[in-house]
Design an enzyme around this catalytic site. Sequence first.
Site, mmCIF file in Angstrom:
data_model
loop_
_atom_site.group_PDB
_atom_site.id
_atom_site.type_symbol
_atom_site.label_atom_id
_atom_site.label_comp_id
_atom_site.label_asym_id
_atom_site.label_seq_id
_atom_site.Cartn_x
_atom_site.Cartn_y
_atom_site.Cartn_z
ATOM 1 N N HIS A 30 0.821 -1.209 0.000
ATOM 2 C CA HIS A 30 0.000 0.000 0.000
ATOM 3 C C HIS A 30 0.855 1.260 0.000
ATOM 4 C CE1 HIS A 30 -2.810 -2.763 2.507
ATOM 5 N NE2 HIS A 30 -3.061 -2.907 1.212
ATOM 6 N N HIS B 157 5.670 5.603 -0.110
ATOM 7 C CA HIS B 157 6.505 4.405 -0.043
ATOM 8 C C HIS B 157 5.631 3.193 0.236
ATOM 9 C CE1 HIS B 157 5.987 5.646 4.174
ATOM 10 N NE2 HIS B 157 6.079 4.352 4.456
#
EC number: 3.1.4.-
Length: 288
Positions: A138, A227
Amino acid sequence: MEALIASYGDTSSSSDSDSDTQPPIAASGHHQSPPPPALPPPPIELLNPPNSLGTFDYLERNTASRIRSFPHIEGNYALHVYIPVFIPSGRKKELAQFLKKVASIVPDLHVVDIDVPLLMLLKDEEKLAQVALGREFHISLGRTVPIRVHQIDSVVTMLRQKLQLQNRYLVDFNKWEVFVNDDRTRTFLSVENTTGGLAEVTRQIQSVNEVYKLHNLPEFYKDPRPHISIAWVAGDISQSLKRVVEAEMKKYINVGGSSTRCMFTCKFSSIVCKIGNKTYNICGSQGQ
């Protein structure tokens, strides 16, 4: 398989933290019958059905480890808005080799979201790549925060209004980085997006912030760094882990690599909003 596990008790826990589990309290009295002898541990091969990942498959399905960043209150639901990311199969081997080097120095690293130590996977790079890198990751577009039930429809509707028309773009992941959660209880080994797709992701974060603000929810970090997190370790060991990562990256550069080379690229395809156990598709094809 199910009957065997039932005989020995389910090792999974409905709690989000080990601190929620308390040892049984001994009863008082001098004439109690002795407790029945504990069952011996089941043969490990019986926990490994054919065509599975063996012990790691069992652990992944039964010992997911998540610690709440906020206390559970009846009527509250955890809200998380994110971009799903899947690592291309052709890039998993190289990433797994890097994980192997780091985990051999930092043995307490675990696969993200589950209680499988990376150290247990180092002997089999194929299994390491499959367990550690073969899942959905995610890119968070907002903080994971609690919302009340009456806010759900409004949050989902506004997110769709602001984000439903999104052009497709590519997201480059080109930097190993170390992050720590807000309460400094976990350190994460992550892959950061610093080039291609950064502007688009940042704009989406700003849109989510607007919806959060209208609902009196805490906004995202002022300087977001998109990230995906690959592995975690308990506590704040960010400084030591960062030194290990930087040292391994220098070795990679010295043998002909490049500090700016993209490790992998994925296509942006959807934005998902998860509230409690329900998933909402905000844009694209993912979700319900």
